[in-house]
Design a protein around this motif. Structure first.
Motif, PDB file in Angstrom:
ATOM      1  N   UNK A 151       0.823  -1.150   0.101  1.00  0.00           N
ATOM      2  CA  UNK A 151      -0.158   0.007   0.037  1.00  0.00           C
ATOM      3  C   UNK A 151       0.993   1.149   0.022  1.00  0.00           C
ATOM      4  N   UNK A 152       0.463   2.241  -0.665  1.00  0.00           N
ATOM      5  CA  UNK A 152       1.167   3.510  -0.875  1.00  0.00           C
ATOM      6  C   UNK A 152       0.407   4.397  -0.640  1.00  0.00           C
ATOM      7  N   UNK A 153       1.146   5.637   0.002  1.00  0.00           N
ATOM      8  CA  UNK A 153       0.299   6.831  -0.014  1.00  0.00           C
ATOM      9  C   UNK A 153       1.672   8.099   0.295  1.00  0.00           C
ATOM     10  N   UNK A 154       1.183   9.212  -0.089  1.00  0.00           N
ATOM     11  CA  UNK A 154       2.180  10.197  -0.093  1.00  0.00           C
ATOM     12  C   UNK A 154       2.643  10.627   1.517  1.00  0.00           C
ATOM     13  N   UNK A 155       2.065  10.091   2.313  1.00  0.00           N
ATOM     14  CA  UNK A 155       2.295  10.311   3.846  1.00  0.00           C
ATOM     15  C   UNK A 155       3.659   9.290   4.178  1.00  0.00           C
ATOM     16  N   UNK A 156       3.682   8.022   3.340  1.00  0.00           N
ATOM     17  CA  UNK A 156       4.875   7.155   3.764  1.00  0.00           C
ATOM     18  C   UNK A 156       5.993   7.761   2.883  1.00  0.00           C
ATOM     19  N   UNK A 157       7.174   7.413   3.762  1.00  0.00           N
ATOM     20  CA  UNK A 157       8.499   8.153   3.313  1.00  0.00           C
ATOM     21  C   UNK A 157       9.436   6.950   3.285  1.00  0.00           C
ATOM     22  N   UNK A 158      10.601   7.118   3.148  1.00  0.00           N
ATOM     23  CA  UNK A 158      11.651   6.098   2.964  1.00  0.00           C
ATOM     24  C   UNK A 158      11.941   5.199   4.166  1.00  0.00           C
TER      25      UNK A 158
END
Length: 133
Positions: free
Chosen positions: A56-63
């Motif tokens: 799952x991806x979201x702009x709130x996830x970072x490296x």
């Protein structure tokens, strides 16, 4: 809030669309984009096991989130989706037109990754969303 989601999903005949999506994406990998309350509600109330979701991806996830999980799925930063080579990115937001357009034009235009909404809205509502954006 959950009553609103329930009513909305019933109105757009989500379960029927999900069954079609399951058939269409059989033996395909997908990444969900959108880790908000709307997706959480769908995950808690519908069977998504046939979609072969690899993350799952979201702009709130970072490296730093890369090795974490979110609702049982691997958290994938938006800029790393291509590295996972999914067949599909499934956008799990209420308003998805702009996101799909952005992905198709700016992120996946040189790949074979296809983008679909998780909950497709009726045609006339879609026109309203496009007109108002």
């Amino acid at each position: 809030m959950s009553e609103d989601f329930r009513d909305y999903l019933e109105k757009i005949k989500f379960e029927k669309y999900l069954n079609k999506l399951n058939k269409k994406l059989k033996n395909k990998t997908s990444i969900i984009y959108g880790a908000g309350n709307f997706f959480k509600y769908i995950k808690e109330n519908y069977d998504l096991s046939k979609l072969n979701i690899i993350g799952i991806s979201d702009m709130k996830f970072d490296e730093d989130d890369k090795e974490n999980d979110f609702l049982g799925y691997k958290a994938i930063p938006k800029n790393k989706i291509i590295e996972y080579k999914p067949d599909y990115v499934i956008v799990a937001t209420l308003k998805y037109i702009g996101i799909i357009e952005n992905f198709e034009l700016n992120y996946f235009n040189k790949t074979k990754i296809k983008v679909l909404p998780l909950a497709r809205i009726p045609f006339f509502d879609l026109i309203k969303e496009i007109w108002n954006s």
